[in-house]
Every structure is written in structure tokens, then in C-alpha cells.
Design an enzyme around this catalytic site. Structure first.
Site, mmCIF file in Angstrom:
data_model
loop_
_atom_site.group_PDB
_atom_site.id
_atom_site.type_symbol
_atom_site.label_atom_id
_atom_site.label_comp_id
_atom_site.label_asym_id
_atom_site.label_seq_id
_atom_site.Cartn_x
_atom_site.Cartn_y
_atom_site.Cartn_z
ATOM 1 C CG ASP A 193 -37.708 1.143 3.071
ATOM 2 O OD1 ASP A 193 -37.829 0.445 1.923
ATOM 3 O OD2 ASP A 193 -37.469 2.232 3.113
ATOM 4 C CB CYS A 203 -69.829 9.921 42.425
ATOM 5 S SG CYS A 203 -70.168 11.209 40.806
#
Ligand code: 3NM
Length: 519
Positions: free
Chosen positions: A75, A441
Site C-alpha cells: 500500500d 451410489c
């Protein structure tokens, strides 16, 4: 250091807050990380005064500079200038890139945070040297991030950058990256033509009680392919190749009797165990994540089935997933009812963020949810009527597999299966599979059983599992003793067993029934 020569492999972002740094000394931690192999460092400190920041920056620079490791300041262009460090990292709310460049000059390294495609393209256009792309995964280190984009979001940004002519801007992924996922993120983000240059971490190093070892470990992980990566190149598959190899693949599985670890729903546990036994693997139905490490060491595969899900099950699934990923044991995800409830939608995201699935199988609604499609509405666990043409299904499955760098199977009257490069359709099966519970499944159990043994080409393994399963169903469905779904179930288990025995005995006539097309 010229911006173009920077090594972004392992980017350390500092954090001096007590929650992360604890009682450790910041400079000592950065020194240890540099010794451990951090390739670039960013001083990120949102609270210290300017003069204090300049002091800290100078101290860190004394550690990084002799090691040839660039130091950037988060920054604060003024602090970077005052301390004479190598550059800055700017967030979207900080000074704009062009002004920063004017102040720092062409020799400075300037990176920009990119949370989405627009931000990434803008920063690349404005001449950023690198982009910090994220937030990949949720992280307590920075809670006010705009959005969690996952590996899929990172990949989308990478491919668009390449497509729009910004292939040379460097990229690091950031947010929630640690030793448990760094390797997978690098692997999955290498699926696109533009690859990541590295990963950025805060807590994985800054919060470690041994930052040097933590850094060394991360470096090692990033430099190696993950244990689940396929080691062989993908051979083009033809119908004849598949048919020719099928009986031997099933025979090898039956002879090896691999462990097939099922973490499955309450409805199908018994059925899935019987299917595993019939096809020739050794089932264990443990839902306890704490024993997954011991089980993973036995060289088998894992099925994670999201049916009858609870929060406790999700945490067990994540533990088991990590254990199998660590040793490269194949893992199959069955996102049962993925689009039906918010808990399941969240569950799919959490599981896909938590580890690598070698194969994801589901019906149309489930795979659409996995792909990230919005607004999928599943009623219960059924797919409901198909909303996509076969062409669209092929596109979705191929694209999702390419993105995840795995195999995706969408079941239906015609199954579509792909590893992102090779896509096949399979039209075997019997209508009674749709009239009994657990057929999807237990297809997962069958495929996982084959994948446990056939690891070099997991697509071929998946295809073998699907064909064995669906052709056995066809044989059961036409038997005279089968009068409906009730009598179908035991006949189906018998036929799975018979197909396997025929393979063991060298009788491969069953493959004549194969209905497969290479797309
Ligand atoms: N920037 P950790 S996420 C500094 O998304 C930072 O732009 C982020 O911390 C972004 O490695 C983040 O501990 C924190 O998850 C990353």
C-alpha cells in the site's frame, strides 16, 4: 532487481498482529523464511506509524537484500521510497497503479490485488508486474475479502489474461493457502494455458512456530507434482482399445482385491458393501475421519458420498480426503442431491476446496452444481428431467473435468465421462437401475474399486467400472427370474459377481454388449 527476473514461487506476506505472529519477532521470522526459501517478501502492516514502518522496512531489507529476495511494501509508496526497497503491492482501494509507477519508476516491482477478471485485466493493461489473485479460499487472516473464487475463479482469470494478450503478467494465488493445498492449487491452476507463477501465504509461515521448516516444506511441495497426479500421458482411447483391455482390468482388480473405503449414506451402506464384494474389492464402510489415515496407507480408494449429510460427516469427509490425497489414493466424490439444499451446495464447495477428487460423478443436476451453475433446483436426490442436450452435457462434463484436472462422469440414459481431453459416451444399463435405491451410489463404489488398481489411466478405470456395472444390470434385467425391481437387486449382485468370475476365467464374451462412443 529487474521486475522481469523476480521469482514468485513462494511469496511471503507478513502480518504482525498477535493472532498471527504471536510472540515471535517479525524480523527473525522473515529471516527464517528467507533461509527456508521464500522468494519474495511483502511487508504488510496496517497499523504502525509511518516512521515505524520505514524502520521495519529497513530492517527487513537488511535480511532480504543479501539473499537476493525482493522486498515490497503493502500500500505505502512513500514508505517504499523512504526505505529504498524494491517495490509495492497495491490493493484496489490504494493508490492507483499509474501514479505509483510514476513515483517509483520503471525499475520498481509493482503488484496489484485482483479479486475478479475486470480487476485483473485492468491491472495488466496498466502495466502491473504481477497480480495477487484471490481470495482463493476463506481465510481468517483477511476477513473482509470481496469474494472467495476457488481454483475455478483463479483459472478463469488466468485463461482470460492469456486470451487477451496478457500472458506475460506474473500471477500468484492468495488466500487460505497452506501446506495442505498449495500443491493441489498449483496443479489445478496449471490446467489452463497460462499457469500460476507461485502462491502467496501469510499464516502458513507467519503463524508457524517453525517458520523456516514451514517455508522449506512449502517450497518442496510446490516444486513437486502432487501424489495424485497422473504420471503417464493420456493415450487416445478407441472403442476397440477399451473392449480389448476391459476383461484384464476387471481381472486385475479381482485378483488384487483392493480396499474400497466407502464413506457413504445411511441408505446404501449394506448394498454398497455387497456390490464391492461382488465386483471383487474389499469394502470398509468407515465414516470416521480419524481412521482414514490408517486406511489410506493400505493402498485402496475412497468414496465420499454426500447423501444423508450432516455437519459432522462433512468434517469426517474432509479429514479422509486429506489423508487419501496425501498418499495419492484415488478419491471419488458422489455429490448426492448437490443442488437440492443450501447445506449440500455449501458442502460441495467445502469439499472441493478441501481437497482433490480424482473423479466426480453425479446426475445432471449434481454435475451442474459442481460446475458452478447458478439456480440449479433439484427435487430430492433425483436429477429430474434432463434440461440439456447431449451436446451441452458433453461440453459441461469436458469443461468441468478440464478445469478440475480430474475425471467427471454425468450419469443418465447416456452417461458422459471425460478427463477434459478425452470424452466418451456410454449407453449401457437397464431401466431397473432407475427403480431401485443406491444404483448411482454403488456405481461409485464399483468405479472406485477399479481406480484403486488402475491408477495410470483413471479414465480407462472409470469406463471399465461403468461398463461392468451397466452390462451386469442389463444381464440381470432380462433374466427370467427377475420380475421387477425387488428381484432385480439380488440378480444384479449375482451378475456383477458372474462378470467378474468370467474375467478371472478368461471368458470375455460379455464385452460384446459394450455401447460406447468416443466423442
Ligand atoms: N490478501 P493467509 S487474502 C493479504 O484476497 C491477503 O487479496 C488477500 O492470508 C486477497 O495466507 C490475504 O493466512 C490473506 O490465508 C491471506
Amino acid at each position: 532487481m529487474a521486475p522481469s527476473t523476480v521469482d514468485y514461487t513462494l511469496y511471503l506476506v507478513t502480518d504482525s498482529t498477535p493472532a498471527i505472529l504471536g510472540g515471535k519477532d517479525l524480523v527473525a521470522v522473515v529471516k527464517a523464511a528467507v533461509e527456508g526459501g521464500a522468494t519474495i517478501v511483502q511487508l504488510r502492516d496496517k497499523t504502525s506509524d509511518t516512521s515505524e514502518l520505514i524502520q521495519i522496512a529497513k530492517q527487513l531489507h537488511q535480511v532480504t537484500k543479501p539473499a537476493g529476495v525482493p522486498l515490497l511494501i503493502n500500500d505505502r509508496v512513500d514508505v517504499a521510497l523512504a526505505a529504498g526497497v524494491d517495490g509495492v503491492h497495491i490493493g484496489q482501494d490504494d493508490m492507483d497503479l499509474k501514479s505509483a509507477r510514476k513515483l517509483l519508476g520503471p525499475g520498481a516491482i509493482i503488484g496489484v490485488t485482483a479479486n475478479n477478471l475486470e480487476e485483473a485485466l485492468e491491472a495488466a493493461r496498466d502495466g502491473a508486474d504481477y497480480l495477487g489473485v484471490g481470495t482463493v479460499y476463506a481465510t481468517p487472516t483477511k476477513e473482509n475479502t470481496k469474494s472467495i473464487i476457488g481454483t475455478a475463479g483463479v483459472q478463469q482469470i488466468l485463461s482470460e489474461l492469456a486470451a487477451q494478450g496478457f500472458g506475460s503478467v506474473k500471477t500468484v494465488a492468495i488466500g487460505g493457502i497452506n501446506a495442505g493445498n498449495a500443491q493441489r492449487i498449483m496443479y489445478q491452476c496449471a490446467a489452463t494455458e497460462k499457469q500460476l507463477d507461485g502462491v502467496a501465504v501469510v499464516s502458513a509461515i507467519m503463524a508457524s512456530h517453525d517458520p523456516k521448516t514451514a517455508t522449506q516444506n512449502l517450497r518442496k511441495l510446490i516444486s513437486e507434482p502432487p501424489p495424485f497426479a497422473s504420471s503417464t500421458s493420456k493415450k487416445q482411447l478407441t472403442r476397440n482399445d477399451i473392449v480389448a483391455q476391459l476383461p484384464d482390468i476387471i481381472k486385475r482388480m479381482a485378483e488384487r482385491k483392493p480396499l474400497c473405503h466407502n464413506m457413504t449414506n445411511l441408505v446404501v451402506q449394506n448394498f454398497a458393501a455387497n456390490v464391492a464384494l461382488a465386483v471383487g474389492s474389499s469394502p470398509i464402510m468407515s465414516n470416521n475421519g480419524l481412521e482414514a489415515g490408517d486406511l489410506a496407507a493400505l493402498g485402496g480408494s475412497l468414496v465420499i458420498n454426500m447423501g444423508t449429510t450432516t455437519p459432522e460427516m462433512r468434517s469426517n469427509h474432509l479429514k479422509a480426503l486429506a489423508a487419501y490425497n496425501a498418499v495419492g489414493g484415488p478419491v471419488l466424490l458422489d455429490p448426492v442431491g448437490a443442488g437440492a439444499t443450501q447445506h449440500r451446495k455449501d458442502g460441495v464447495k467445502a469439499l472441493m476446496a478441501g481437497g482433490y477428487f480424482d473423479l466426480i460423478k453425479g446426475n445432471e443436476g449434481e454435475i451442474r452444481t459442481v460446475s458452478g451453475a447458478q439456480g440449479v433446483k433439484q427435487h430430492g436426490v433425483d436429477s429430474g428431467a434432463s434440461q440439456l442436450t447431449l451436446e451441452d452435457r458433453v461440453k459441461l462434463v469436458t469443461g468441468t473435468a478440464a478445469r478440475e484436472r480430474n475425471i467427471v462422469l454425468m450419469t443418465g440414459a447416456t452417461d458422459v465421462v471425460s478427463d477434459g481431453e478425452r470424452t466418451l459416451t456410454i449407453s449401457n444399463g437397464h431401466k431397473y437401475l432407475g427403480e431401485i435405491t443406491g444404483s448411482g451410489c454403488t456405481l461409485g463404489t464399483t468405479i472406485a474399486s477399479v481406480m484403486a488398481v488402475e491408477r495410470d489411466d483413471k479414465l480407462l478405470a472409470a469406463v471399465a467400472g461403468i461398463l461392468m456395472y451397466e452390462i451386469a444390470a442389463e444381464r440381470a434385467g432380462i433374466r427370467e427370474d427377475v420380475k421387477g425391481p425387488g428381484t432385480f437387486v439380488p440378480a444384479f449382485i449375482d451378475e456383477l459377481y458372474r462378470v467378474r468370475q468370467e474375467c478371472v476365467n478368461g471368458d470375455s464374451r460379455w464385452v460384446d454388449a459394450v455401447k460406447i462412443d468416443v466423442v
